[in-house]
Design an enzyme around this catalytic site. Sequence first.
Site, PDB file in Angstrom:
ATOM      1  N   SER A   1       3.785  -2.534  10.231  1.00 44.01           N
ATOM      2  CA  SER A   1       5.247  -2.549  10.415  1.00 44.01           C
ATOM      3  C   SER A   1       5.901  -3.869  10.002  1.00 44.01           C
ATOM      4  O   SER A   1       6.856  -4.317  10.642  1.00 44.01           O
ATOM      5  CB  SER A   1       5.607  -2.201  11.866  1.00 44.01           C
ATOM      6  OG  SER A   1       5.265  -0.846  12.134  1.00 44.01           O
TER       7      SER A   1
ATOM      8  N   GLY B   1       2.919   1.835  10.832  1.00 44.37           N
ATOM      9  CA  GLY B   1       3.896   2.921  10.706  1.00 44.37           C
ATOM     10  C   GLY B   1       4.685   3.212  11.968  1.00 44.37           C
ATOM     11  O   GLY B   1       5.427   4.195  12.021  1.00 44.37           O
TER      12      GLY B   1
ATOM     13  N   GLU C   1      -6.659   4.275   8.417  1.00 48.42           N
ATOM     14  CA  GLU C   1      -6.492   5.706   8.105  1.00 48.42           C
ATOM     15  C   GLU C   1      -7.766   6.274   7.471  1.00 48.42           C
ATOM     16  O   GLU C   1      -8.088   7.447   7.658  1.00 48.42           O
ATOM     17  CB  GLU C   1      -5.256   5.900   7.209  1.00 48.42           C
ATOM     18  CG  GLU C   1      -3.976   5.720   8.027  1.00 48.42           C
ATOM     19  CD  GLU C   1      -2.766   5.248   7.239  1.00 48.42           C
ATOM     20  OE1 GLU C   1      -2.783   5.294   6.006  1.00 48.42           O
ATOM     21  OE2 GLU C   1      -1.797   4.811   7.900  1.00 48.42           O
TER      22      GLU C   1
ATOM     23  N   ASN D   1       0.871  -1.189   0.000  1.00 47.87           N
ATOM     24  CA  ASN D   1       0.000   0.000   0.000  1.00 47.87           C
ATOM     25  C   ASN D   1       0.900   1.230   0.000  1.00 47.87           C
ATOM     26  O   ASN D   1       1.509   1.558   1.012  1.00 47.87           O
ATOM     27  CB  ASN D   1      -0.882  -0.048   1.263  1.00 47.87           C
ATOM     28  CG  ASN D   1      -1.727   1.201   1.445  1.00 47.87           C
ATOM     29  OD1 ASN D   1      -1.831   2.034   0.539  1.00 47.87           O
ATOM     30  ND2 ASN D   1      -2.334   1.328   2.612  1.00 47.87           N
TER      31      ASN D   1
ATOM     32  N   GLU E   1      -4.891  -5.485  10.885  1.00 47.50           N
ATOM     33  CA  GLU E   1      -3.893  -4.436  11.059  1.00 47.50           C
ATOM     34  C   GLU E   1      -4.117  -3.726  12.396  1.00 47.50           C
ATOM     35  O   GLU E   1      -4.966  -2.808  12.478  1.00 47.50           O
ATOM     36  CB  GLU E   1      -4.010  -3.407   9.937  1.00 47.50           C
ATOM     37  CG  GLU E   1      -3.771  -3.979   8.557  1.00 47.50           C
ATOM     38  CD  GLU E   1      -3.205  -2.927   7.617  1.00 47.50           C
ATOM     39  OE1 GLU E   1      -2.110  -3.126   7.114  1.00 47.50           O
ATOM     40  OE2 GLU E   1      -3.866  -1.884   7.416  1.00 47.50           O
TER      41      GLU E   1
ATOM     42  N   LYS F   1      -0.030   4.220  -0.187  1.00 44.61           N
ATOM     43  CA  LYS F   1      -0.721   5.353   0.452  1.00 44.61           C
ATOM     44  C   LYS F   1      -0.577   6.623  -0.419  1.00 44.61           C
ATOM     45  O   LYS F   1      -0.542   6.528  -1.640  1.00 44.61           O
ATOM     46  CB  LYS F   1      -0.191   5.561   1.870  1.00 44.61           C
ATOM     47  CG  LYS F   1      -0.227   4.283   2.702  1.00 44.61           C
ATOM     48  CD  LYS F   1       0.014   4.530   4.157  1.00 44.61           C
ATOM     49  CE  LYS F   1       0.028   3.205   4.895  1.00 44.61           C
ATOM     50  NZ  LYS F   1       0.103   3.356   6.335  1.00 44.61           N
TER      51      LYS F   1
ATOM     52  N   HIS G   1      -9.339   0.700   5.577  1.00 43.30           N
ATOM     53  CA  HIS G   1      -8.034   0.918   6.206  1.00 43.30           C
ATOM     54  C   HIS G   1      -8.230   1.850   7.400  1.00 43.30           C
ATOM     55  O   HIS G   1      -9.063   2.759   7.354  1.00 43.30           O
ATOM     56  CB  HIS G   1      -7.064   1.535   5.198  1.00 43.30           C
ATOM     57  CG  HIS G   1      -5.654   1.569   5.694  1.00 43.30           C
ATOM     58  ND1 HIS G   1      -5.225   2.508   6.610  1.00 43.30           N
ATOM     59  CD2 HIS G   1      -4.591   0.775   5.441  1.00 43.30           C
ATOM     60  CE1 HIS G   1      -3.950   2.285   6.892  1.00 43.30           C
ATOM     61  NE2 HIS G   1      -3.545   1.240   6.194  1.00 43.30           N
TER      62      HIS G   1
HETATM   63  C1  PEP Z   1      -0.617  -0.089   6.408  1.00 34.07           C
HETATM   64  O1  PEP Z   1      -0.869   1.094   6.581  1.00 34.07           O
HETATM   65  O2  PEP Z   1      -1.441  -0.825   5.855  1.00 34.07           O
HETATM   66  C2  PEP Z   1       0.646  -0.604   6.909  1.00 34.07           C
HETATM   67  C3  PEP Z   1       0.714  -1.867   7.164  1.00 34.07           C
HETATM   68  O3  PEP Z   1       1.658   0.321   7.081  1.00 34.07           O
HETATM   69  P1  PEP Z   1       3.137   0.009   7.609  1.00 34.07           P
HETATM   70  O4  PEP Z   1       3.611  -1.264   6.952  1.00 34.07           O
HETATM   71  O5  PEP Z   1       3.926   1.199   7.180  1.00 34.07           O
HETATM   72  O6  PEP Z   1       3.030  -0.146   9.076  1.00 34.07           O
END
Ligand code: PEP
Length: 256
Positions: free
Chosen positions: A213, A173, A99, A11, A167, A13, A97
């Site tokens: 992460s 992040g 976000e 992703n 998630e 983003k 998601h």
């Molecule tokens: C995400 O936002 O779906 C995600 C997994 O981000 P990150 O890998 O940067 O934690």
Amino acid sequence: MTAIRPLVAGNWKMNGLTAQLAELQALQDRLAGHPVEADVLICPPATLLAQARWASRGSEIALGGQDCHPLQSGAHTGDISAEILKDAGATAVIVGHSERRTDHGETDAVVRAKAEAAHRAGLIAIICVGETEQERRDGKTLDIVKRQLRGSVPAESSATNTVIAYEPVWAIGSGLTPTPEDVAEVHGFIRAELVQLLGAREAGRLRILYGGSVKPANAKELLSVKDVNGALVGGASLKAGDFDEILSVYRGGKAA
Ligand code: PEP
């Protein structure tokens, strides 16, 4: 249970000017030389989809959107429909998601409507669920995930048109991750919930991704956990080298 083909989704983003397509090309080159036993998906900003389709032609890399509107078309300035994503080259779309849930106040019902729109357009809906840090501290993780699954997963979902991404919001992040034991608990719980919602046949084949992460250094440990059928990767998907290292877990059958 039949073997489930893993999916590793990147992703990007709100990152990705045209120059970022060089990373897609680099990833394609790496995969051509060293194929993986997993489906590979990149979700760039929608503006790059058409060019990405061209750049990744003939490769194993599929493309996806990061969000879609519940409706097919109409007066919704700035939004994008599943049908438009499909037309631009997407085969999947991320919905719900954290976000989007946080920044845009998306409820479970909205997420479900978006997943239904994805299905209508012939896209795979990658439905995200996960608890906040406070909810985990309060011991509410499984309650939250249950509520999100029950509210966000359309009744007609199947293993071919739907993927669940677990998630934990606090892991996104942050560089923090749950322990493999915690991941196993939540993924096992999600599988059991999906049996209730969709029946044993679909639930047994449906992919449940871990996201939050995932990095080259922890990918093997996280992706080897039972009921983890791949990853949703944010930051580490922006560099072909990092993403390819994560994908290496699925070279030569290294993960469970
Ligand atoms: C995400 O936002 O779906 C995600 C997994 O981000 P990150 O890998 O940067 O934690």
